[in-house]
Design a protein around this motif. Structure first.
Motif, mmCIF file in Angstrom:
data_model
loop_
_atom_site.group_PDB
_atom_site.id
_atom_site.type_symbol
_atom_site.label_atom_id
_atom_site.label_comp_id
_atom_site.label_asym_id
_atom_site.label_seq_id
_atom_site.Cartn_x
_atom_site.Cartn_y
_atom_site.Cartn_z
ATOM 1 N N LEU A 43 43.336 -57.444 27.759
ATOM 2 C CA LEU A 43 43.569 -56.019 28.004
ATOM 3 C C LEU A 43 44.600 -55.784 29.108
ATOM 4 O O LEU A 43 45.417 -54.864 29.018
ATOM 5 N N VAL A 44 44.574 -56.606 30.137
ATOM 6 C CA VAL A 44 45.572 -56.490 31.208
ATOM 7 C C VAL A 44 46.970 -56.753 30.651
ATOM 8 O O VAL A 44 47.914 -55.994 30.914
ATOM 9 N N TRP A 46 48.015 -56.546 27.516
ATOM 10 C CA TRP A 46 48.376 -55.483 26.576
ATOM 11 C C TRP A 46 48.745 -54.195 27.308
ATOM 12 O O TRP A 46 49.771 -53.581 27.006
ATOM 13 N N SER A 47 47.941 -53.782 28.290
ATOM 14 C CA SER A 47 48.196 -52.511 28.960
ATOM 15 C C SER A 47 49.466 -52.540 29.795
ATOM 16 O O SER A 47 50.243 -51.578 29.800
ATOM 17 N N PHE A 48 49.739 -53.635 30.493
ATOM 18 C CA PHE A 48 50.971 -53.725 31.263
ATOM 19 C C PHE A 48 52.191 -53.818 30.348
ATOM 20 O O PHE A 48 53.258 -53.295 30.676
ATOM 21 N N SER A 49 52.042 -54.460 29.209
ATOM 22 C CA SER A 49 53.146 -54.502 28.243
ATOM 23 C C SER A 49 53.468 -53.110 27.731
ATOM 24 O O SER A 49 54.636 -52.728 27.606
ATOM 25 N N ARG A 50 52.444 -52.321 27.434
ATOM 26 C CA ARG A 50 52.658 -50.949 26.961
ATOM 27 C C ARG A 50 53.254 -50.074 28.060
ATOM 28 O O ARG A 50 54.115 -49.233 27.797
ATOM 29 N N ALA A 51 52.826 -50.266 29.288
ATOM 30 C CA ALA A 51 53.377 -49.493 30.398
ATOM 31 C C ALA A 51 54.852 -49.839 30.602
ATOM 32 O O ALA A 51 55.684 -48.952 30.835
#
Length: 87
Positions: A43-44, A46-51
């Motif tokens: 999740l970390v 994935w979320s940083f990639s999206r940000a």
């Protein structure tokens, strides 16, 4: 510092970032080998990639196509300076 323009060095840089990420994630999972740790690491990532995608692609493509960012600090200063006061 000069801009990186040689594709060979760009690929090396990308490979090193990938290695650092995978190695760090592996160390975190090895330190706490549970499904919860695996899911949280995923999740970390994935979320940083999206940000990161939002900070560079979405803002440049849809919010302000004329502005070019040089890094995360320029994105942050852009977002802060573009805030409109509440009326």
């Amino acid at each position: 510092m000069r801009d990186l323009v040689d594709p060979k060095w760009m690929y090396l840089k990308a490979a090193l970032f990938l290695f650092i990420g995978l190695f760090s994630a592996g160390l975190l999972i090895a330190a706490s080998p549970t499904w919860q740790t695996v899911v949280l690491v995923a999740l970390v990532i994935w979320s940083f990639s999206r940000a990161y995608y939002f900070a560079f692609y979405v803002i440049q493509r849809y919010v302000d196509p004329t502005f070019r960012f040089s890094g995360l600090f320029s994105v942050l200063s852009y977002v802060i300076s573009r805030r409109k006061p509440r009326s």
